[in-house]
Design a protein around this motif. Sequence first.
Motif, PDB file in Angstrom:
ATOM      1  N   ASP A  18       0.823  -1.206   0.000  1.00 11.08           N
ATOM      2  CA  ASP A  18       0.000   0.000   0.000  1.00 11.08           C
ATOM      3  C   ASP A  18       0.863   1.264   0.000  1.00 11.08           C
ATOM      4  O   ASP A  18       1.651   1.486   0.928  1.00 11.08           O
ATOM      5  CB  ASP A  18      -0.888  -0.020   1.254  1.00 11.08           C
ATOM      6  CG  ASP A  18      -2.057   0.929   1.178  1.00 11.08           C
ATOM      7  OD1 ASP A  18      -2.270   1.534   0.114  1.00 11.08           O
ATOM      8  OD2 ASP A  18      -2.778   1.052   2.183  1.00 11.08           O
ATOM      9  N   ASP A  19       0.738   2.076  -1.049  1.00 11.26           N
ATOM     10  CA  ASP A  19       1.449   3.366  -1.129  1.00 11.26           C
ATOM     11  C   ASP A  19       2.961   3.221  -1.231  1.00 11.26           C
ATOM     12  O   ASP A  19       3.697   4.109  -0.797  1.00 11.26           O
ATOM     13  CB  ASP A  19       1.128   4.254   0.088  1.00 11.26           C
ATOM     14  CG  ASP A  19      -0.177   5.019  -0.074  1.00 11.26           C
ATOM     15  OD1 ASP A  19      -0.991   4.643  -0.923  1.00 11.26           O
ATOM     16  OD2 ASP A  19      -0.370   5.999   0.661  1.00 11.26           O
ATOM     17  N   MET A  20       3.443   2.158  -1.822  1.00 11.73           N
ATOM     18  CA  MET A  20       4.881   1.979  -1.972  1.00 11.73           C
ATOM     19  C   MET A  20       5.326   2.486  -3.338  1.00 11.73           C
ATOM     20  O   MET A  20       4.761   2.099  -4.365  1.00 11.73           O
ATOM     21  CB  MET A  20       5.268   0.505  -1.825  1.00 11.73           C
ATOM     22  CG  MET A  20       6.768   0.259  -1.908  1.00 11.73           C
ATOM     23  SD  MET A  20       7.209  -1.470  -1.594  1.00 11.73           S
ATOM     24  CE  MET A  20       6.581  -2.251  -3.091  1.00 11.73           C
ATOM     25  N   PHE A  51       5.439  -1.437 -15.287  1.00 11.95           N
ATOM     26  CA  PHE A  51       4.122  -1.859 -14.791  1.00 11.95           C
ATOM     27  C   PHE A  51       3.370  -0.636 -14.286  1.00 11.95           C
ATOM     28  O   PHE A  51       3.909   0.187 -13.546  1.00 11.95           O
ATOM     29  CB  PHE A  51       4.262  -2.874 -13.659  1.00 11.95           C
ATOM     30  CG  PHE A  51       2.965  -3.150 -12.938  1.00 11.95           C
ATOM     31  CD1 PHE A  51       1.922  -3.795 -13.589  1.00 11.95           C
ATOM     32  CD2 PHE A  51       2.784  -2.746 -11.625  1.00 11.95           C
ATOM     33  CE1 PHE A  51       0.718  -4.039 -12.931  1.00 11.95           C
ATOM     34  CE2 PHE A  51       1.591  -2.987 -10.958  1.00 11.95           C
ATOM     35  CZ  PHE A  51       0.553  -3.636 -11.612  1.00 11.95           C
ATOM     36  N   TYR A  52       2.105  -0.540 -14.680  1.00  7.61           N
ATOM     37  CA  TYR A  52       1.266   0.589 -14.290  1.00  7.61           C
ATOM     38  C   TYR A  52       0.020   0.117 -13.558  1.00  7.61           C
ATOM     39  O   TYR A  52      -0.570  -0.913 -13.900  1.00  7.61           O
ATOM     40  CB  TYR A  52       0.810   1.367 -15.528  1.00  7.61           C
ATOM     41  CG  TYR A  52       1.899   2.126 -16.226  1.00  7.61           C
ATOM     42  CD1 TYR A  52       2.242   3.423 -15.850  1.00  7.61           C
ATOM     43  CD2 TYR A  52       2.594   1.554 -17.291  1.00  7.61           C
ATOM     44  CE1 TYR A  52       3.234   4.126 -16.507  1.00  7.61           C
ATOM     45  CE2 TYR A  52       3.596   2.246 -17.946  1.00  7.61           C
ATOM     46  CZ  TYR A  52       3.915   3.532 -17.555  1.00  7.61           C
ATOM     47  OH  TYR A  52       4.901   4.218 -18.204  1.00  7.61           O
ATOM     48  N   VAL A  53      -0.396   0.909 -12.582  1.00  5.96           N
ATOM     49  CA  VAL A  53      -1.696   0.699 -11.963  1.00  5.96           C
ATOM     50  C   VAL A  53      -2.728   1.555 -12.692  1.00  5.96           C
ATOM     51  O   VAL A  53      -2.384   2.470 -13.447  1.00  5.96           O
ATOM     52  CB  VAL A  53      -1.657   1.035 -10.457  1.00  5.96           C
ATOM     53  CG1 VAL A  53      -0.872  -0.019  -9.707  1.00  5.96           C
ATOM     54  CG2 VAL A  53      -1.078   2.420 -10.201  1.00  5.96           C
ATOM     55  N   PRO A  60      -9.688   3.031  -6.556  1.00  5.53           N
ATOM     56  CA  PRO A  60      -9.774   2.741  -7.988  1.00  5.53           C
ATOM     57  C   PRO A  60      -8.652   1.839  -8.485  1.00  5.53           C
ATOM     58  O   PRO A  60      -8.859   1.028  -9.393  1.00  5.53           O
ATOM     59  CB  PRO A  60      -9.722   4.125  -8.640  1.00  5.53           C
ATOM     60  CG  PRO A  60      -9.126   5.026  -7.621  1.00  5.53           C
ATOM     61  CD  PRO A  60      -9.560   4.470  -6.296  1.00  5.53           C
ATOM     62  N   SER A  61      -7.466   1.948  -7.905  1.00  2.00           N
ATOM     63  CA  SER A  61      -6.379   1.060  -8.294  1.00  2.00           C
ATOM     64  C   SER A  61      -6.748  -0.392  -8.014  1.00  2.00           C
ATOM     65  O   SER A  61      -6.527  -1.283  -8.852  1.00  2.00           O
ATOM     66  CB  SER A  61      -5.098   1.437  -7.550  1.00  2.00           C
ATOM     67  OG  SER A  61      -4.059   0.533  -7.835  1.00  2.00           O
ATOM     68  N   ARG A  62      -7.327  -0.641  -6.866  1.00  2.48           N
ATOM     69  CA  ARG A  62      -7.717  -1.995  -6.481  1.00  2.48           C
ATOM     70  C   ARG A  62      -8.886  -2.491  -7.328  1.00  2.48           C
ATOM     71  O   ARG A  62      -8.991  -3.684  -7.630  1.00  2.48           O
ATOM     72  CB  ARG A  62      -8.052  -2.020  -4.995  1.00  2.48           C
ATOM     73  CG  ARG A  62      -6.824  -1.779  -4.136  1.00  2.48           C
ATOM     74  CD  ARG A  62      -7.128  -1.258  -2.729  1.00  2.48           C
ATOM     75  NE  ARG A  62      -5.883  -0.801  -2.129  1.00  2.48           N
ATOM     76  CZ  ARG A  62      -5.063  -1.572  -1.420  1.00  2.48           C
ATOM     77  NH1 ARG A  62      -5.385  -2.841  -1.178  1.00  2.48           N
ATOM     78  NH2 ARG A  62      -3.945  -1.092  -0.936  1.00  2.48           N
ATOM     79  N   ASP A 269       0.046  -0.502  -5.046  1.00  5.34           N
ATOM     80  CA  ASP A 269      -1.231  -0.023  -5.589  1.00  5.34           C
ATOM     81  C   ASP A 269      -1.163   1.383  -6.174  1.00  5.34           C
ATOM     82  O   ASP A 269      -2.024   1.763  -6.975  1.00  5.34           O
ATOM     83  CB  ASP A 269      -2.336  -0.095  -4.533  1.00  5.34           C
ATOM     84  CG  ASP A 269      -2.129   0.869  -3.378  1.00  5.34           C
ATOM     85  OD1 ASP A 269      -0.979   1.305  -3.136  1.00  5.34           O
ATOM     86  OD2 ASP A 269      -3.120   1.206  -2.694  1.00  5.34           O
ATOM     87  N   ASN A 270      -0.188   2.184  -5.782  1.00  2.38           N
ATOM     88  CA  ASN A 270      -0.043   3.526  -6.343  1.00  2.38           C
ATOM     89  C   ASN A 270       1.275   4.124  -5.864  1.00  2.38           C
ATOM     90  O   ASN A 270       1.989   3.529  -5.061  1.00  2.38           O
ATOM     91  CB  ASN A 270      -1.215   4.449  -5.965  1.00  2.38           C
ATOM     92  CG  ASN A 270      -1.535   4.496  -4.486  1.00  2.38           C
ATOM     93  OD1 ASN A 270      -2.575   4.019  -4.054  1.00  2.38           O
ATOM     94  ND2 ASN A 270      -0.635   5.057  -3.690  1.00  2.38           N
ATOM     95  N   GLY A 271       1.575   5.320  -6.358  1.00  3.62           N
ATOM     96  CA  GLY A 271       2.823   5.967  -6.016  1.00  3.62           C
ATOM     97  C   GLY A 271       2.905   6.373  -4.559  1.00  3.62           C
ATOM     98  O   GLY A 271       1.937   6.265  -3.799  1.00  3.62           O
ATOM     99  N   PRO A 272       4.055   6.870  -4.148  1.00  2.75           N
ATOM    100  CA  PRO A 272       4.312   7.130  -2.732  1.00  2.75           C
ATOM    101  C   PRO A 272       3.695   8.422  -2.220  1.00  2.75           C
ATOM    102  O   PRO A 272       3.472   9.366  -2.973  1.00  2.75           O
ATOM    103  CB  PRO A 272       5.838   7.210  -2.679  1.00  2.75           C
ATOM    104  CG  PRO A 272       6.210   7.777  -4.022  1.00  2.75           C
ATOM    105  CD  PRO A 272       5.240   7.151  -4.987  1.00  2.75           C
TER     106      PRO A 272
END
Length: 433
Positions: A18-20, A51-53, A60-62, A269-272
């Motif tokens: 999460d958020d990494m 790789f993109y989310v 929304p990523s999940r 799941d998304n950027g930091p």
Amino acid sequence: MPLATAAPPPNIVFVLVDDMGYADLSCYGNTLAKTPNIDRLAREGVRFTQFYVSAPICSPSRTGLLTGQYPQRWRMNSFLETRAANTKRGMVQWLDVKAPSVARELQRAGYATGHFGKWHLGGQRDVGDAPLITEYGFDTSLTQFEGLGDRILPLLDAYDGTAPKKHALGSDNLGRGNITWMERAKVTGAFASRAQAFMTEARAKNKPFFVNLWLDDVHSPFFPPKAVRGDGAKKILYNAVVQEMDSQLGPLFEYLRTVPNTLVIVASDNGPEPGAGSAGAFRGHKGNLYEGGIREPLIVWGPGLVTPGVVNDKTVVTSVDMFPSLLKLAGKSQAHDGEDLSAALLGKKQPLRRRPIFWKRPPDRPGPSASERFPDLAVREGDWKLLCMTDGTAPQLYNLKSDPGEAKNLAQDQPERVRQLTEKLLAWNKTLP
């Protein structure tokens, strides 16, 4: 000659951090935290650099990962919050149970399916009437304060002599499941342990398993164990959490080495969060559509299934590709917005994707100021990425092969390419609710 028998469907374990940020694992360049357990998977498996989310923020990523569709199709535009905040942002209160679900399809194919960790697709804050996780195709679940059913809620211990504080965001008032309070620094290990027990149960029944291990580390608040807590600076605490997360995953990974025919996928799941994690050389962070917000680490490991030691820097993979790709590996076929890139996941090939990828910025992340707004939309096709506002204005065009940091806007030099990509992007946006 005897007829050849079909290969048994693989077990699948999807570890979602999460958020990494892209550069927060040491195998992706982090020098502030050591992640030897995940690094070993990368050395022995396939590590992707493109790789993109499907969105730069949690819910929304999940949704993209679970459904194989762009999350905006289900009015999942940003993170699910309170009922009033969701309504204000034009969002649903939870993901519609009619949405496609990779778990449901694998369950129908005979898999034992379990979800352990963060959900954030319904059942949070004051939304206590959301569907249970099991209604989306999971046989069992154990979650945290962003979902309903049995859950672990964290205690935040600052080791400053004060009593640990409960951190539930209202989940402890919603009922609908047993609640276990636990020191936040130990939660990752608890989810991993429960997931391992589920896998053992599935093996005893001779069933393949599909497990989501969606950690709520390394999302803030950052509360690593006392022994590695550091001086309290945000980045130091964050990297201590990254390192501890990897450590607590170690026993599970060792167990999986004893389980044949198992595929492990590790991603974020998304950027930091700004000031915490790192996107490395990429521009942007959580909440915006620059590379730092949407490009993430992806590692695929599986002895006997995956070609070891592959670094795939050619195939552009997105989270909506996971649905058709995992189903293909399980012997099924179903596609939505994604492409079947199962051969790339296994390290057998490095194909180029056929279709462009589209993104829409979360409505509650407009930009740092009224005069400096983040682009609303983005598209990537081949090496080219275009960002613009909803009406097509303020185009930014980047060649990601030569300029992955999105430093040189080529929009004025490439008017025809801008026109073509803008038309595709705006046409896609019109298909959304």
